[in-house]
Write a protein that holds these residues in place. Structure first.
Motif, PDB file in Angstrom:
ATOM      1  N   GLY A  35      -1.513  12.414   3.128  1.00 35.47           N
ATOM      2  CA  GLY A  35      -2.711  12.117   2.356  1.00 35.47           C
ATOM      3  C   GLY A  35      -3.236  10.717   2.614  1.00 35.47           C
ATOM      4  N   ALA A  36      -4.407  10.423   2.034  1.00 37.88           N
ATOM      5  CA  ALA A  36      -5.036   9.112   2.239  1.00 37.88           C
ATOM      6  C   ALA A  36      -4.234   7.990   1.590  1.00 37.88           C
ATOM      7  N   VAL A  37      -3.506   8.298   0.505  1.00 38.29           N
ATOM      8  CA  VAL A  37      -2.716   7.299  -0.211  1.00 38.29           C
ATOM      9  C   VAL A  37      -1.248   7.666  -0.102  1.00 38.29           C
ATOM     10  N   ALA A  38      -0.446   6.771   0.451  1.00 42.63           N
ATOM     11  CA  ALA A  38       0.987   7.000   0.594  1.00 42.63           C
ATOM     12  C   ALA A  38       1.743   6.362  -0.565  1.00 42.63           C
ATOM     13  N   GLY A  39       2.980   6.773  -0.741  1.00 47.24           N
ATOM     14  CA  GLY A  39       3.784   6.216  -1.814  1.00 47.24           C
ATOM     15  C   GLY A  39       3.951   4.717  -1.699  1.00 47.24           C
ATOM     16  N   TRP A  40       4.154   4.224  -0.491  1.00 45.89           N
ATOM     17  CA  TRP A  40       4.348   2.783  -0.344  1.00 45.89           C
ATOM     18  C   TRP A  40       3.066   2.014  -0.627  1.00 45.89           C
ATOM     19  N   HIS A  41       1.908   2.667  -0.435  1.00 44.01           N
ATOM     20  CA  HIS A  41       0.648   2.023  -0.830  1.00 44.01           C
ATOM     21  C   HIS A  41       0.673   1.711  -2.320  1.00 44.01           C
TER      22      HIS A  41
END
Length: 515
Positions: A121-127
């Motif tokens: 997805g466009a947003v990762a967990g680390w983001h």
């Protein structure tokens, strides 16, 4: 534009500051300036909280949304200036969240926000991990963000996780604390009343026109209300009329005029959700790449939104169109296919217009709160504000006070002590009557929405509205015929403003129980 009669041209009342606009920022500025010893007049063409202040998404957020963008690492590394702007807005959001939730806990209701993270997805967990570390570093330690990222056993930790889309690719669910502002209208009313108790003059249902320069210096204004036209003067004018700010300057600003405001409309749909959603909300990016929320409004009512589309009309006439509703319903079902929402599930809708800053080449406007010193446009002593959300109105009021202080000192002394808000007092009909006697309510909309909130979140049935009208008719001088006209006007406003009549209108008995 109307002009004052010649007979009223002499002896105009003089103030330190005239504020045009009775929204959340105008009333907050009035409170701060009055407390600092300024002589203030606030003029509002309609009622308090008439525009964007009463039609926001009602979220008191931590500022994560300013870092929410497709491919955030690439975006911010390629534009350090954009990262600095996002960090500044996030810091302001964290400070506003801390201040308002501490000062007005009775209207700031905490809930657990959930952000689903998908593989690819466009947003990762680390983001999100990095974003929350930044937020913690930028803002006050309290209230806590309560951030955690759940990587497994989703159904055990998030009761509605089974409704989320694409479970096979669900990588994590981030949870954190957010707040809903239960009554932004009431915040506006309370700020105005506090300013009035400190000595400010409130002129509601009064249109202020900047007529030109005053002989004694500063500006001459005409106030057109129910009792005719009055002339006033002030060295400083705060143009806080929101989406009407450019109209306020028409006729006095040198040509060509660059607009102050770009209006964008945010629409919402409201549905009832099952008990498993209680105390939770959802944040994500919709398929167009912008923030999208499911927010708890109270009880089993939840709203989905917002949209963001350009808007150039009268903000009071903004409604959720069929196109808006179709978009919101589609995104809600994409996010939560397990709910299988249909149009018949929509209880009501609403829309508001954000007065964002105009910027060439940015059709959706600038979201950064900005105080405009219009001396740069040949209008010394006139200030305006764009992109000032409800959640940061406290700091906005202080910034506006400081802008005034750089031009003129106060003509009086600050009140000797803080002025407390009055006790809401009696229940039932007395609460409605108090709104007329002590809080400037002049119609049923101001009574049932702005001051008591009794109509917010449901549609009142005709009998309940007639009962409210009867309880205040003597105070407002309404004959039986006029009361009936006021009831009909309210019923029409209720349907047009909120788009759809709920199947279970609120009865007189329920209204009396809630007051």
């Amino acid at each position: 534009m109307s002009k004052a009669p010649q007979s009223q041209a002499l002896g105009a009342s003089r103030y330190d500051v005239v504020i045009i606009g009775g929204g959340i920022n105008g009333t907050s500025a009035a409170r701060e300036l009055t407390a600092a010893g300024y002589r203030v007049l606030l003029a509002e063409m309609s009622d308090l909280a008439n525009g964007a202040s009463s039609r926001s998404s009602r979220i008191l957020h931590c500022g994560l949304r300013y870092f929410e963008t497709p491919r955030p690492l690439r975006t911010f590394l390629s534009s350090p200036r954009r990262l600095a702007g996002a960090a500044g807005m996030a810091r302001a959001a964290m400070q506003a969240r801390a201040e308002l939730s501490a000062l007005r806990p009775e209207v700031c209701r905490p809930f657990t926000m959930c952000f689903p993270v998908y593989r690819g997805g466009a947003v990762a967990g680390w983001h999100l991990d990095l974003g929350f570390r930044l937020l913690a570093a930028l803002g006050p330690a309290r209230p806590s963000l309560d951030y955690r990222r759940i990587a497994r056993d989703f159904d055990r930790h998030v009761p509605f996780a089974g409704d989320l889309r694409d479970r096979a690719h669900l990588h994590a669910i981030a949870t954190y604390r957010e707040y809903i502002i239960d009554s932004p209208d009431r915040l506006c009313v309370d700020a105005a009343l506090e300013a009035e108790r400190g000595g400010a003059e409130l002129r509601l249902f009064t249109r202020a026109t900047i007529a030109g320069r005053a002989e004694a210096g500063g500006w001459r204004l005409h106030l057109s209300g129910r009792n005719g036209v009055e002339a006033v003067e002030a060295p400083v004018v705060l143009n806080l009329a929101g989406t009407w700010s450019d109209a306020v300057l028409a006729g006095i600003a040198p040509e060509p005029r660059t607009p102050l405001v770009t209006g964008t409309k945010g629409s919402h749909i409201v549905v009832r959700l099952p008990p498993r959603y209680a105390g939770h909300g959802i944040a994500c990016l919709h398929r167009g790449g912008l923030p999208f929320y499911c927010l708890p409004l109270g009880g089993d009512l939840f709203c989905f939104g917002p949209t963001e589309t350009p808007y150039e009309g009268d903000a009071t006439e903004a409604v959720a169109t069929d196109e808006d509703v179709a978009f919101l319903l589609g995104e809600a079902n994409f996010l939560l296919p397990g709910l299988r929402l249909r149009r018949s599930d929509i209880v009501f809708t609403w829309a508001g217009v954000r007065p964002l800053g105009f910027a060439a080449g940015q059709p959706m406007g600038r979201r950064v709160r900005t105080i405009h010193d219009l001396a740069e446009r040949g209008l010394p002593g006139i200030f305006a504000m764009t992109a000032g959300p409800v959640m940061s109105h406290l700091s906005a009021g202080r910034e506006l006070r400081d802008a005034v202080a750089r031009v003129i000192p106060p003509s009086g002394r600050p009140p000797p002590r803080p002025l407390p808000r009055p006790d809401p007092g009696a229940d039932g009909a007395e609460r409605l009557r108090r709104a007329v006697v002590a809080e400037h309510a002049r119609d049923l909309e101001g009574l049932l929405y702005t001051r008591t909130g009794l109509a917010w979140g449901r549609h009142l049935d005709r009998h309940a509205v007639a009962s409210a009208a009867q309880s205040v008719s003597d105070l407002l001088g309404w004959s039986p015929g006029e009361a009936a006209r006021q009831v009909e006007r309210f019923m029409q406003q209720q349907d047009s403003r909120f788009g759809r009549r709920a199947a279970d209108g609120m009865s007189t008995a329920r209204m009396e129980a809630e007051t």
